[in-house]
Design a protein around this motif. Structure first.
Motif, PDB file in Angstrom:
ATOM      1  N   LEU A   1       0.830  -1.208   0.000  1.00 44.40           N
ATOM      2  CA  LEU A   1       0.000   0.000   0.000  1.00 44.40           C
ATOM      3  C   LEU A   1       0.865   1.260   0.000  1.00 44.40           C
ATOM      4  O   LEU A   1       0.530   2.253  -0.643  1.00 44.40           O
ATOM      5  N   SER A   2       1.974   1.230   0.718  1.00 42.28           N
ATOM      6  CA  SER A   2       2.896   2.375   0.715  1.00 42.28           C
ATOM      7  C   SER A   2       3.496   2.588  -0.670  1.00 42.28           C
ATOM      8  O   SER A   2       3.615   3.724  -1.140  1.00 42.28           O
TER       9      SER A   2
ATOM     10  N   TYR B   1       2.110   1.678  -3.516  1.00 41.66           N
ATOM     11  CA  TYR B   1       1.017   2.215  -4.330  1.00 41.66           C
ATOM     12  C   TYR B   1       0.857   3.710  -4.091  1.00 41.66           C
ATOM     13  O   TYR B   1       0.666   4.499  -5.028  1.00 41.66           O
ATOM     14  N   ARG B   2       0.894   4.106  -2.843  1.00 43.14           N
ATOM     15  CA  ARG B   2       0.715   5.520  -2.503  1.00 43.14           C
ATOM     16  C   ARG B   2       1.816   6.368  -3.135  1.00 43.14           C
ATOM     17  O   ARG B   2       1.536   7.428  -3.718  1.00 43.14           O
TER      18      ARG B   2
ATOM     19  N   ILE C   1       1.281   6.479  -7.024  1.00 44.53           N
ATOM     20  CA  ILE C   1       0.162   7.343  -7.393  1.00 44.53           C
ATOM     21  C   ILE C   1       0.522   8.810  -7.189  1.00 44.53           C
ATOM     22  O   ILE C   1       0.217   9.672  -8.029  1.00 44.53           O
ATOM     23  N   MET C   2       1.211   9.098  -6.092  1.00 49.43           N
ATOM     24  CA  MET C   2       1.573  10.490  -5.795  1.00 49.43           C
ATOM     25  C   MET C   2       2.526  11.051  -6.839  1.00 49.43           C
ATOM     26  O   MET C   2       2.296  12.142  -7.389  1.00 49.43           O
TER      27      MET C   2
ATOM     28  N   GLN D   1      10.076   3.868   2.723  1.00 54.89           N
ATOM     29  CA  GLN D   1       8.830   4.623   2.577  1.00 54.89           C
ATOM     30  C   GLN D   1       8.775   5.430   1.288  1.00 54.89           C
ATOM     31  O   GLN D   1       7.728   5.998   0.961  1.00 54.89           O
TER      32      GLN D   1
END
Length: 294
Positions: free
Chosen positions: A73-74, A76-77, A80-81, A225
């Motif tokens: 999920l990190s 993906y984030r 996307i960002m 991260q």
């Protein structure tokens, strides 16, 4: 006149639809095999190959990818960002540069265009580039390095310049200046709205470049991260290849290696497939820039 009669002919329309349907089916079949294979057992795929539906339904490949859901999920984030921010900023600056190269009153616009094009033919090499980014710009292990490095593409600037030149008449710009509009108002209220087809097609290519970029993270990112999805999947694939080789020596054969590659492709391409229908109506017109003169 003859062209219009040909286009309105039912025979021609039927043949065109059949040809397009066959081509669409041929291009769609690999996606069906891809999805079906990702839900198949590894041992069955190795023995019987791929098929149009899952054989020995299994979620081992997806379970391996999502064994650490927080990291996925990190990633993906982050992807996307950087894709959203980088595409928006890249389109803005690329269109600005194209607009400057389009304006005839810019004194050295041809020299500037040659300078930009020259950078596509020659570069300083990997070592000077790495030193510049890490030592002088100090972008290593920052979100900026993931956004700034893939942001600018000279060929996209030249394509946008050609579109602006062919779609926005010079008298329209001059009339806006006579009415008191400044350069920024002309650009944001006239050039950008009239360039939607080109922005959609270039934006899609730019977004794809950001979404598929793993090299930048491999070179300049060490923090977990800040790792995007593609680089995380790349590291997973390396881990799977190594564990598969170790499993073969140990006598195990059902390791998610081939099915992992398929599941990785499904996860990586899914968001792009969801975005494409929203820009499709502009994309078709944008990719034909320069195909027809007049």
């Amino acid at each position: 006149m003859e062209t219009n009669k040909l286009n309105s002919s039912p025979v021609f329309s039927s043949i065109a639809y059949i040809v397009i349907g066959v081509i669409s089916l041929i291009t769609f079949i690999p996606f069906v095999v891809l999805i079906a294979g990702s839900f198949s057992a590894e041992s069955t795929v190795l023995k019987e190959g791929f098929w149009f539906w899952p054989r020995d339904f299994s979620l081992d490949a997806y379970a391996f990818i999502f064994r650490y859901p927080a990291e996925v999920l990190s990633a993906y984030r982050v992807s996307i960002m950087i894709t959203v921010i980088g595409t928006a900023i890249g389109l803005l600056f690329s269109t600005m540069a194209a607009y400057v190269l389009y304006r005839k009153e810019v004194k050295y616009r041809n020299a500037l265009a040659f300078f930009l094009f020259f950078t596509t033919l020659f570069n300083g090499g990997l070592a000077p580039f790495y030193i510049l980014v890490t030592k002088y710009l100090e972008l290593k292990n920052t979100m900026g390095v993931l956004i700034l490095l893939p942001m600018f593409n000279v060929m996209f600037v030249l394509i946008l310049r050609s579109f602006i030149r062919g779609s926005i008449p010079e008298p329209l710009i001059e009339s806006a200046k006579i009415d008191g509009a400044g350069e920024y108002r002309i650009f944001f209220q006239m050039v950008l709205p009239l360039s939607k087809p080109a922005l959609a097609s270039i934006g899609l290519f730019t977004a794809l470049a950001y979404w598929n970029d793993w090299w930048t993270a491999m070179m300049f990112v060490d923090k977990d991260q800040l790792i995007p999805l593609q680089y995380m999947l790349y590291k997973m694939l390396s881990s799977v290849n190594m564990s598969s080789q170790m499993a073969q020596y140990a006598g195990a054969v059902d390791q998610p290696k081939e099915t992992f590659k398929l599941a990785m492709t499904v996860i990586a391409t899914g968001p792009i497939l969801l975005v494409f229908p929203f820009v499709q109506k502009y994309f078709v017109k944008g990719v034909t820039i320069g195909a027809v003169k007049g």
